[in-house]
Design a protein around this motif. Structure first.
Motif, PDB file in Angstrom:
ATOM      1  N   ILE A  27       0.876  -1.170   0.000  1.00 50.56           N
ATOM      2  CA  ILE A  27       0.000   0.000   0.000  1.00 50.56           C
ATOM      3  C   ILE A  27       0.910   1.215   0.000  1.00 50.56           C
ATOM      4  N   SER A  28       0.736   2.081  -0.976  1.00 56.76           N
ATOM      5  CA  SER A  28       1.631   3.233  -1.094  1.00 56.76           C
ATOM      6  C   SER A  28       1.094   4.476  -0.406  1.00 56.76           C
ATOM      7  N   GLY A  29      -0.131   4.416   0.074  1.00 60.87           N
ATOM      8  CA  GLY A  29      -0.654   5.592   0.739  1.00 60.87           C
ATOM      9  C   GLY A  29      -2.114   5.459   1.075  1.00 60.87           C
ATOM     10  N   LEU A  30      -2.640   6.561   1.553  1.00 64.05           N
ATOM     11  CA  LEU A  30      -4.019   6.623   2.015  1.00 64.05           C
ATOM     12  C   LEU A  30      -4.614   7.958   1.607  1.00 64.05           C
ATOM     13  N   ILE A  31      -5.812   7.906   1.074  1.00 67.23           N
ATOM     14  CA  ILE A  31      -6.613   9.110   0.880  1.00 67.23           C
ATOM     15  C   ILE A  31      -7.827   8.904   1.766  1.00 67.23           C
ATOM     16  N   SER A  32      -7.859   9.617   2.855  1.00 66.28           N
ATOM     17  CA  SER A  32      -8.892   9.406   3.865  1.00 66.28           C
ATOM     18  C   SER A  32      -9.851  10.590   3.856  1.00 66.28           C
ATOM     19  N   CYS A  33     -11.087  10.295   3.456  1.00 69.57           N
ATOM     20  CA  CYS A  33     -12.059  11.390   3.333  1.00 69.57           C
ATOM     21  C   CYS A  33     -13.351  11.080   4.076  1.00 69.57           C
ATOM     22  N   ALA A  34     -13.220  10.395   5.189  1.00 70.09           N
ATOM     23  CA  ALA A  34     -14.402  10.058   5.982  1.00 70.09           C
ATOM     24  C   ALA A  34     -14.994  11.298   6.614  1.00 70.09           C
ATOM     25  N   GLY A  35     -16.296  11.368   6.620  1.00 67.77           N
ATOM     26  CA  GLY A  35     -16.930  12.484   7.293  1.00 67.77           C
ATOM     27  C   GLY A  35     -18.444  12.372   7.290  1.00 67.77           C
ATOM     28  N   ILE A  36     -19.017  12.707   8.429  1.00 61.48           N
ATOM     29  CA  ILE A  36     -20.466  12.821   8.534  1.00 61.48           C
ATOM     30  C   ILE A  36     -20.766  14.157   9.192  1.00 61.48           C
ATOM     31  N   GLY A  37     -21.932  14.649   8.944  1.00 60.94           N
ATOM     32  CA  GLY A  37     -22.301  15.936   9.516  1.00 60.94           C
ATOM     33  C   GLY A  37     -23.378  15.794  10.570  1.00 60.94           C
ATOM     34  N   ASN A  38     -23.069  16.217  11.758  1.00 58.39           N
ATOM     35  CA  ASN A  38     -24.051  16.357  12.827  1.00 58.39           C
ATOM     36  C   ASN A  38     -24.008  17.814  13.256  1.00 58.39           C
ATOM     37  N   PHE A  39     -25.046  18.544  12.915  1.00 56.97           N
ATOM     38  CA  PHE A  39     -25.069  19.970  13.195  1.00 56.97           C
ATOM     39  C   PHE A  39     -26.275  20.297  14.057  1.00 56.97           C
ATOM     40  N   GLY A  40     -26.096  21.179  14.988  1.00 58.55           N
ATOM     41  CA  GLY A  40     -27.157  21.596  15.887  1.00 58.55           C
ATOM     42  C   GLY A  40     -26.575  22.065  17.202  1.00 58.55           C
ATOM     43  N   SER A  41     -27.429  22.408  18.129  1.00 55.91           N
ATOM     44  CA  SER A  41     -26.991  22.841  19.455  1.00 55.91           C
ATOM     45  C   SER A  41     -26.458  21.647  20.229  1.00 55.91           C
ATOM     46  N   ILE A  42     -25.370  21.829  20.919  1.00 59.48           N
ATOM     47  CA  ILE A  42     -24.699  20.728  21.610  1.00 59.48           C
ATOM     48  C   ILE A  42     -25.626  19.993  22.572  1.00 59.48           C
ATOM     49  N   GLU A  43     -26.533  20.699  23.212  1.00 55.86           N
ATOM     50  CA  GLU A  43     -27.408  20.042  24.196  1.00 55.86           C
ATOM     51  C   GLU A  43     -28.436  19.117  23.558  1.00 55.86           C
ATOM     52  N   ASN A  44     -28.570  19.180  22.251  1.00 58.54           N
ATOM     53  CA  ASN A  44     -29.536  18.326  21.566  1.00 58.54           C
ATOM     54  C   ASN A  44     -28.950  17.020  21.042  1.00 58.54           C
ATOM     55  N   PHE A  45     -27.655  16.804  21.247  1.00 58.07           N
ATOM     56  CA  PHE A  45     -27.026  15.576  20.772  1.00 58.07           C
ATOM     57  C   PHE A  45     -27.030  14.520  21.864  1.00 58.07           C
ATOM     58  N   SER A  46     -27.327  13.305  21.469  1.00 59.98           N
ATOM     59  CA  SER A  46     -27.222  12.186  22.403  1.00 59.98           C
ATOM     60  C   SER A  46     -25.743  11.804  22.520  1.00 59.98           C
TER      61      SER A  46
END
Length: 166
Positions: A27-46
């Motif tokens: 393996i000559s390298g890595l292209i890592s593009c993982a990402g999910i979006g969780n947006f909102g007020s912090i108190e609303n996240f479990s």
């Protein structure tokens, strides 16, 4: 050769990585593009949402790197390319989870770069603005209908290719 791995499944990443080595040998390298979006007020996240966001947006990159760096050191070189986000540069309203992970990724790549540069391993972090992808499919906002408000996916791919060819 591209290979897709479920990065949310941290426990099986070592096994998946070993499988890739057995299949390709090198393996000559890595292209890592993982990402999910969780947006909102912090108190609303479990707690589960907080954990999932950090697991995918930060920990998956760290775990993959942990298994890839020793191999790249033995091979005396390679590329570690991470796709971050503009949110790694400035936090925004309702973006606490996403920004925390992307700021973390930025610090991680800076540290890893310092650790492996002498082994001919290049570490690159690309922090684009809004890229029109499926990332927005489950969110309550979009970059806007005007195509000029976003970066085409192909442009990010071209940047990655240019970096690899440098």
């Amino acid at each position: 050769k591209p290979h897709v791995i479920d990065l949310a499944d941290l426990k099986n990443l070592p096994k998946r990585f070993t499988g890739l080595l057995e299949k390709y040998g090198q393996i000559s390298g890595l292209i890592s593009c993982a990402g999910i979006g969780n947006f909102g007020s912090i108190e609303n996240f479990s707690l589960m949402q907080i954990e999932e966001s950090l697991r995918i947006n930060l920990l998956s990159h760290i775990v993959l790197t942990r298994y890839l760096v020793p191999l790249l050191k033995k091979q005396h070189g390679g590329n570690l390319i991470y796709i971050g986000a503009e949110a790694a540069l400035e936090g925004g309203k309702q973006g606490s989870l996403y920004s925390a992970a992307k700021f973390g990724l930025r610090g991680f790549t800076q540290s890893i770069r310092a650790e492996v540069a002498h082994k001919n391993i290049r570490v690159i972090l690309i922090n684009p603005g809004m890229v029109r992808t499926s990332f927005f499919d489950k969110l309550h906002f979009e970059p806007g209908s005007n195509e000029q408000n976003t970066i085409p996916v192909d442009d990010i791919a071209k940047v990655v290719i240019n970096v690899i060819e440098m």
